[in-house]
Scaffold this motif. Structure first.
Motif, PDB file in Angstrom:
ATOM      1  N   SER A   1      11.302   4.405  -1.114  1.00  0.00           N
ATOM      2  CA  SER A   1      11.780   3.216  -1.324  1.00  0.00           C
ATOM      3  C   SER A   1      11.092   2.714  -2.814  1.00  0.00           C
ATOM      4  CB  SER A   1      11.443   2.263  -0.286  1.00  0.00           C
ATOM      5  OG  SER A   1      10.285   1.299  -0.647  1.00  0.00           O
ATOM      6  N   GLU A   2      10.090   2.817  -2.926  1.00  0.00           N
ATOM      7  CA  GLU A   2       9.550   2.570  -4.393  1.00  0.00           C
ATOM      8  C   GLU A   2      10.198   3.732  -5.509  1.00  0.00           C
ATOM      9  OE1 GLU A   2       5.172   2.935  -3.590  1.00  0.00           O
ATOM     10  OE2 GLU A   2       5.201   1.085  -2.302  1.00  0.00           O
ATOM     11  N   ILE A   3      10.196   4.978  -5.136  1.00  0.00           N
ATOM     12  CA  ILE A   3      10.648   5.604  -6.484  1.00  0.00           C
ATOM     13  C   ILE A   3      12.291   5.444  -6.612  1.00  0.00           C
ATOM     14  CG2 ILE A   3      11.348   8.302  -6.697  1.00  0.00           C
ATOM     15  CD1 ILE A   3       8.782   8.852  -4.985  1.00  0.00           C
ATOM     16  N   ALA A   4      12.818   5.173  -5.494  1.00  0.00           N
ATOM     17  CA  ALA A   4      14.282   5.196  -5.820  1.00  0.00           C
ATOM     18  C   ALA A   4      14.627   3.718  -6.040  1.00  0.00           C
ATOM     19  CB  ALA A   4      15.152   5.683  -4.626  1.00  0.00           C
TER      20      ALA A   4
ATOM     21  N   ILE B   1       9.625   7.529 -12.484  1.00  0.00           N
ATOM     22  CA  ILE B   1      10.101   7.472 -13.901  1.00  0.00           C
ATOM     23  C   ILE B   1      10.936   8.714 -14.303  1.00  0.00           C
ATOM     24  CG2 ILE B   1       9.139   7.816 -16.287  1.00  0.00           C
ATOM     25  CD1 ILE B   1       6.561   6.311 -15.371  1.00  0.00           C
ATOM     26  N   VAL B   2      10.628   9.747 -13.458  1.00  0.00           N
ATOM     27  CA  VAL B   2      11.447  11.126 -13.811  1.00  0.00           C
ATOM     28  C   VAL B   2      13.185  10.920 -13.194  1.00  0.00           C
ATOM     29  CG1 VAL B   2      12.235  13.366 -12.623  1.00  0.00           C
ATOM     30  CG2 VAL B   2       9.888  12.670 -13.611  1.00  0.00           C
ATOM     31  N   ARG B   3      12.900   9.888 -12.155  1.00  0.00           N
ATOM     32  CA  ARG B   3      14.374   9.723 -11.442  1.00  0.00           C
ATOM     33  C   ARG B   3      15.130   8.626 -12.347  1.00  0.00           C
ATOM     34  NH1 ARG B   3      16.606   4.828  -9.332  1.00  0.00           N
ATOM     35  NH2 ARG B   3      18.040   5.704  -7.617  1.00  0.00           N
TER      36      ARG B   3
ATOM     37  N   ILE C   1      14.795   1.064  -3.690  1.00  0.00           N
ATOM     38  CA  ILE C   1      15.889   0.594  -2.506  1.00  0.00           C
ATOM     39  C   ILE C   1      14.890   0.081  -1.518  1.00  0.00           C
ATOM     40  CG2 ILE C   1      17.818   1.951  -3.336  1.00  0.00           C
ATOM     41  CD1 ILE C   1      16.884   4.103  -1.287  1.00  0.00           C
ATOM     42  N   PRO C   2      15.389  -0.880  -0.417  1.00  0.00           N
ATOM     43  CA  PRO C   2      14.483  -1.155   0.488  1.00  0.00           C
ATOM     44  C   PRO C   2      14.383   0.143   1.640  1.00  0.00           C
ATOM     45  CG  PRO C   2      16.536  -2.573   0.380  1.00  0.00           C
ATOM     46  CD  PRO C   2      16.771  -1.424  -0.633  1.00  0.00           C
ATOM     47  N   ILE C   3      13.335  -0.147   2.304  1.00  0.00           N
ATOM     48  CA  ILE C   3      13.020   1.157   3.482  1.00  0.00           C
ATOM     49  C   ILE C   3      14.098   1.281   4.360  1.00  0.00           C
ATOM     50  CG2 ILE C   3      11.218   1.482   5.336  1.00  0.00           C
ATOM     51  CD1 ILE C   3       9.261   0.286   3.683  1.00  0.00           C
ATOM     52  N   GLY C   4      14.742   0.113   4.737  1.00  0.00           N
ATOM     53  CA  GLY C   4      15.802   0.166   5.733  1.00  0.00           C
ATOM     54  C   GLY C   4      16.970   1.061   5.175  1.00  0.00           C
ATOM     55  N   THR C   5      17.412   1.013   3.448  1.00  0.00           N
ATOM     56  CA  THR C   5      18.259   1.897   2.758  1.00  0.00           C
ATOM     57  C   THR C   5      17.735   3.404   2.934  1.00  0.00           C
ATOM     58  OG1 THR C   5      18.646  -0.238   1.778  1.00  0.00           O
ATOM     59  CG2 THR C   5      19.468   1.815   0.848  1.00  0.00           C
ATOM     60  N   VAL C   6      16.482   3.500   2.733  1.00  0.00           N
ATOM     61  CA  VAL C   6      16.055   4.645   2.919  1.00  0.00           C
ATOM     62  C   VAL C   6      16.268   5.650   4.202  1.00  0.00           C
ATOM     63  CG1 VAL C   6      13.891   6.286   2.753  1.00  0.00           C
ATOM     64  CG2 VAL C   6      14.175   4.150   1.336  1.00  0.00           C
ATOM     65  N   MET C   7      16.075   4.697   5.132  1.00  0.00           N
ATOM     66  CA  MET C   7      16.424   5.403   6.510  1.00  0.00           C
ATOM     67  C   MET C   7      17.870   5.719   6.655  1.00  0.00           C
ATOM     68  SD  MET C   7      15.270   3.851   9.833  1.00  0.00           S
ATOM     69  CE  MET C   7      16.228   3.849  11.537  1.00  0.00           C
ATOM     70  N   SER C   8      18.772   4.662   6.404  1.00  0.00           N
ATOM     71  CA  SER C   8      20.136   4.820   6.498  1.00  0.00           C
ATOM     72  C   SER C   8      20.685   5.914   5.482  1.00  0.00           C
ATOM     73  CB  SER C   8      21.022   3.369   6.411  1.00  0.00           C
ATOM     74  OG  SER C   8      20.899   2.926   5.153  1.00  0.00           O
ATOM     75  N   ARG C   9      20.046   6.118   4.329  1.00  0.00           N
ATOM     76  CA  ARG C   9      20.768   7.176   3.609  1.00  0.00           C
ATOM     77  C   ARG C   9      20.030   8.540   3.967  1.00  0.00           C
ATOM     78  NH1 ARG C   9      20.165   5.086  -2.764  1.00  0.00           N
ATOM     79  NH2 ARG C   9      21.498   3.195  -2.514  1.00  0.00           N
TER      80      ARG C   9
END
Lengths: 180, 263
Positions: free
Chosen positions: A147-150, A61-63, A152-160
């Motif tokens: 991934s839940e906070i932002a 929510i903060v994000r 985005i998919p977990i794969g995207t978390v990893m690549s970011r």
């Protein structure tokens, strides 16, 4: 009853909320306003909260509050063309940079006493990389939680995270060249 | 696993987010490939540098109170009450007499129950006896078994909201056996275990709610002897099947050390 339960579950995470908002906005006053607004929003949604991890729930929510604020106040921020800003950095060159022992961040930071160097480098990263790094390294969230906070998919978390670290590395190197 | 795949998976490896089979493959590759290994070292040190050096911004101290003030108050959450409008005592009708009488009876009944309830100390004494018996019965006398006070005292850190005084009293004839968390008087308490000859003694310590200082009192229940008092804002309850005089000796020692080290 509800207000007390809400305070008990969310106020212990006030520092985490403020730290994230502060890293996203670079401003103490804005971060305070965002955190306060996020808590009021969270209170409204609290009935729908089913007791998962309260810290991750609150930080999502903060994000979102911070991103709304960023969109309203700084139009240019949402999509920084980071490939231009860090122009010559591509996969190959960054991979080779990692392989040069003198350019590793520990060596750079050891050569440079300025504790703010890393803060400055992290602050210069585009917001989508900065946020995953803050969530991962300063809050120790798992890929799944990030991934839940932002949203985005977990794969995207990893690549970011991978990309963010490469950018940070390159940024430290450039700053180091500028200093010496 | 080749270098390309390794470099792809390295971030997740460094973050400990990989599955076990992949971790195994990556381990093997890193041991044989110096280039990938140096990439691994580089990423690990960068992670460590961020963790150690990046600023963690603490919220300003007044932010919490401002948020509390901005949140809706408890009473706002019950709007139903205000809508009912005022009620006057004079306007009661005779239909209410039954329920009123019933609640009066209930009130008197519960007052009687209240007066018949044992005093708080009596109830607590029974709790202490049960806890002591339980700790002997299930052979769970200590969570942390050590005669070293420097091992036992830190063990309580983070488990309790206070820090009990822990001293090995071997020289006075009461060697420290260990420590344990227990639950008494509706809260978590520290339980220290001492031994005297073949007898075990449980020493329960927790912060006093009201009385900062009370004199030593004794009791005997089911063959166990109890000694309790409050000192420097802490409550102490000792229980053992030990001779009452020896138990009193331990009480005096503990009392003396509490006075020496306030808090």
């Amino acid at each position: 009853m509800k207000a007390r339960r809400f305070e008990e579950m969310t106020l212990p995470h006030l520092n985490a909320a403020y730290n994230l908002a502060r890293w996203l906005t670079h401003s103490d006053q804005d971060a305070q306003d965002i955190v306060q607004e996020a808590y009021l929003r969270a209170f409204k949604f609290f009935d729908g909260f089913r007791g998962e991890e309260a810290r991750a729930w609150l930080l999502a929510i903060v994000r979102n509050t911070a991103y709304t604020w960023l969109r309203q106040n700084r139009e240019s921020v949402s999509h920084v063309p980071f490939d231009e800003e860090f122009g010559d950095l591509n996969e190959v060159s960054s991979a080779t940079l990692f392989h040069q022992p003198d350019n590793n961040p520990a060596a750079i930071l050891a050569r440079n006493d300025d504790k703010r160097l890393l803060d400055q480098a992290l602050a210069q990263l585009p917001v989508e990389f900065r946020e995953v790094l803050v969530l991962r390294e300063l809050e120790n969230f798992s890929y799944k939680e990030i991934s839940e906070i932002a949203g985005i998919p977990i794969g995207t978390v990893m690549s970011r995270l991978a990309r963010g670290r490469r950018l940070l590395q390159a940024c430290l190197e450039r700053m180091n060249l500028g200093v010496t | 696993m080749d270098c390309k795949r390794t470099l792809e998976l390295l971030p997740a490896y460094v973050d400990q987010e990989l599955g076990l089979p992949e971790v195994k493959e990556l381990d093997d590759h890193l041991q044989t490939c110096p280039a990938c290994h140096s990439a691994f070292v580089s990423q690990t040190t960068l992670r460590a540098a961020i963790k150690q050096r990046a600023t963690y911004f603490q919220a300003p101290i007044d932010l919490e109170s401002r948020i509390r003030a901005a949140l809706p108050k408890e009473t706002d959450a019950q709007p139903g009450r205000a809508k009912q409008g005022p009620r006057y005592w004079g306007s009661w009708n005779w239909m209410n007499v039954g329920p009123v009488l019933a609640s009066l009876v209930a009130l008197i009944w519960s007052a009687g129950l209240y007066l018949a309830t044992p005093s708080p100390n009596q109830r607590l004494a029974e709790e202490v006896v049960s806890s002591h018996v339980r700790s002997m019965m299930v052979n769970h006398i200590a969570d942390i078994a050590s005669s070293d006070q420097h091992t036992v005292k830190p063990w309580f850190n983070g488990k309790l909201d206070f820090s009990p005084i822990v001293n090995d009293l071997s020289t006075q004839g009461f060697p420290l056996i260990g420590g344990r968390l227990d639950y008494l008087d509706h809260r978590s308490v520290a339980a220290l275990v001492y031994r005297h000859r073949l007898h075990l003694i449980n020493v329960y310590i927790w912060p006093a709610a009201k009385e900062r200082q009370t004199a030593i009192q004794t009791a005997s229940i089911q063959g166990y002897h109890l000694v309790h008092w409050s000192e420097e804002g802490m409550r102490y309850w000792l229980i053992s099947d030990l001779d009452p005089q020896d138990l009193m000796a331990l009480a005096r020692i503990l009392q003396a050390q509490a006075q020496r080290v306030p808090g």
